[in-house]
Scaffold this motif. Structure first.
Motif: not given
Length: 443
Positions: A73-77
């Motif tokens: 989930d790249p938004d939760r990097s």
């Protein structure tokens, strides 16, 4: 001239900057200052909450960031960053704090406490429980490395300390030596693709020494390290006029390295010797180092004045570089792929030119001798969102990070966060859209 903010007076960084600006206003701009002013500007999209290096703020001082991409989930990097005596801070992509990790307490009442200086990531290290991503930081206070496992979904916060409790000091042989603080300072990690082994390259504070440490997973799930070899960069330099020169510093202090990064395409280490320039050498610390670029102050004679804690400079003989104004600080790699299989990294080496608040970009291709490609400044986006000054550390990731940073992300330390209280040093980190950076460098 002021050598660096390492020797700033106790009355605070904000006041020092104000004084320097006042002095600069009375001095004509040189060609280097004019060039810095002419560089394109990019603006941050977000900034972290200010950190304060005083008792009221928890003795926290922003220094060095690393960007961890969440593949699921790249938004939760995340951005993992050092806060020196304040330990580690973890931020989401909106620059909001999601975890604070304390540095270790001092072992005794007269001993140095933990002080986290630089941080870097290791991806997919094999542990007994499976492969894991790790954040590795240099603890200048205890002369050790600290290792944290990254688990984005962990309820207590994404970082878990997995440091081998028996890990030995990197450079010191006793607690007395540790207290002298010629300890682990700059840090960069890398994994050798031919063996799969992971390493940390660590520099020594106030010395020119660099150590290669192999990370060693233990059966109990902790991670230690063993020293492979060390290398000493020069402290004295022969100038074209036949004289010998060394950078000015406090008595007994040698020109140290802090900012470092390893190019995974070819195992090349770039090391920023703060008052000298950028070195290129093999990450396994074999072979002969090459000086890629010099700071503008290279070769300038100077004398240290203990009463002012400043170095008074003499006439410039003209042997320095044109792109970097001491100190050269955070180094990071902007990766644009390696599709041609020639072992050359495609993209840029970015370096913080701390003395004039700019960033320089160099070609990563060794065959081009790391040619200078351009530069930029990170300037204020609004009265409430300032730019980056006196930048220590930087990290860049050229991968999409969800809807927040689809073009990738550059994170830079801001050594003089504003607006703020001039009597209370204030630092933080700025988040910059990488697309804006690429547009600036490619202009």
């Amino acid at each position: 001239m002021v050598k660096s903010l390492r020797h700033r007076p106790a009355w605070g960084r904000g006041a020092l900057v104000t004084a320097l600006v006042a002095v600069a206003a009375t001095v004509p701009l040189d060609s280097g200052a004019l060039a810095a002013t002419a560089l394109p500007a990019v603006e941050p999209r977000a900034e972290t909450p200010a950190l304060h290096d005083d008792d009221a703020g928890g003795n926290a001082d922003a220094d060095d960031p690393a960007i961890w991409r969440n593949p699921a989930d790249p938004d939760r990097s995340l951005v993992v960053a050092t806060a020196k005596q304040g330990g580690l801070r973890v931020y989401d992509l909106h620059a909001r704090e999601v975890q604070s990790v304390s540095a270790p307490a001092a072992p005794g009442p007269d001993d140095a406490p933990g002080r986290f200086n630089n941080v870097d990531l290791v991806h997919g290290l094999r542990l007994p429980s499976g492969r894991a991503d790790l954040a590795v930081t240099s603890d200048r206070g205890s002369d050790r490395l600290r290792v944290y496992r990254i688990d984005r979904e962990r309820s207590g916060g994404p970082l878990t300390d997995v440091t081998d409790p028996s890990a030995a000091p990197v450079f010191s042989s006793s607690q007395e030596e540790i207290n002298e603080q010629r300890t682990a300072y700059g840090l960069a990690t890398w994994t050798d693709p031919s063996t799969g082994r992971s390493y940390a390259v660590v520099s020594q504070r106030e010395r020119t020494r660099i150590a290669l440490l192999e990370l060693t997973p233990k059966s109990d799930g902790t991670v230690g390290y063993r020293k492979v070899r060390t290398l000493d960069l020069p402290a004295d330099f022969r100038l074209p006029n036949g004289t010998s020169w060394s950078p000015c510093g406090e008595p007994g202090e040698l020109p140290q390295v802090e900012g470092m990064v390893v190019d995974p395409a070819n195992g090349t280490l770039y090391a920023g010797q703060e008052d000298v320039g950028i070195w290129r050498l093999r990450a396994d610390l074999t072979g002969k180092p090459q000086l890629v670029d010099k700071v503008r102050e290279y070769g300038v004679p100077a004398t240290y004045d203990p009463s002012t804690e400043e170095c008074a400079a003499g006439a410039d003989p003209g042997y320095g570089g044109k792109r970097l104004k001491a100190d050269v600080e955070g180094l990071t790699l902007l990766d644009e792929g390696d599709g041609d299989g020639d072992g050359e990294g495609d993209g840029y080496l970015l370096a913080s030119s701390q003395g004039d608040n700019t960033f320089a970009a160099y070609d990563r291709e060794l065959s081009d001798r790391n040619e200078y490609e351009g530069g930029f400044r990170v300037t204020a986006a609004s009265p409430a969102l300032d730019g980056s000054e006196e930048c220590d550390g930087a990290a860049v990731l050229n991968e999409p990070l969800g809807a927040t940073y689809p073009n990738g992300l550059l994170v830079v330390q801001d050594g003089h966060d504003a607006p703020g209280d001039a009597e209370r040093p204030s630092t933080g980190f700025k988040f910059v859209d990488l697309g804006d950076v690429l547009d600036a460098v490619d202009d």
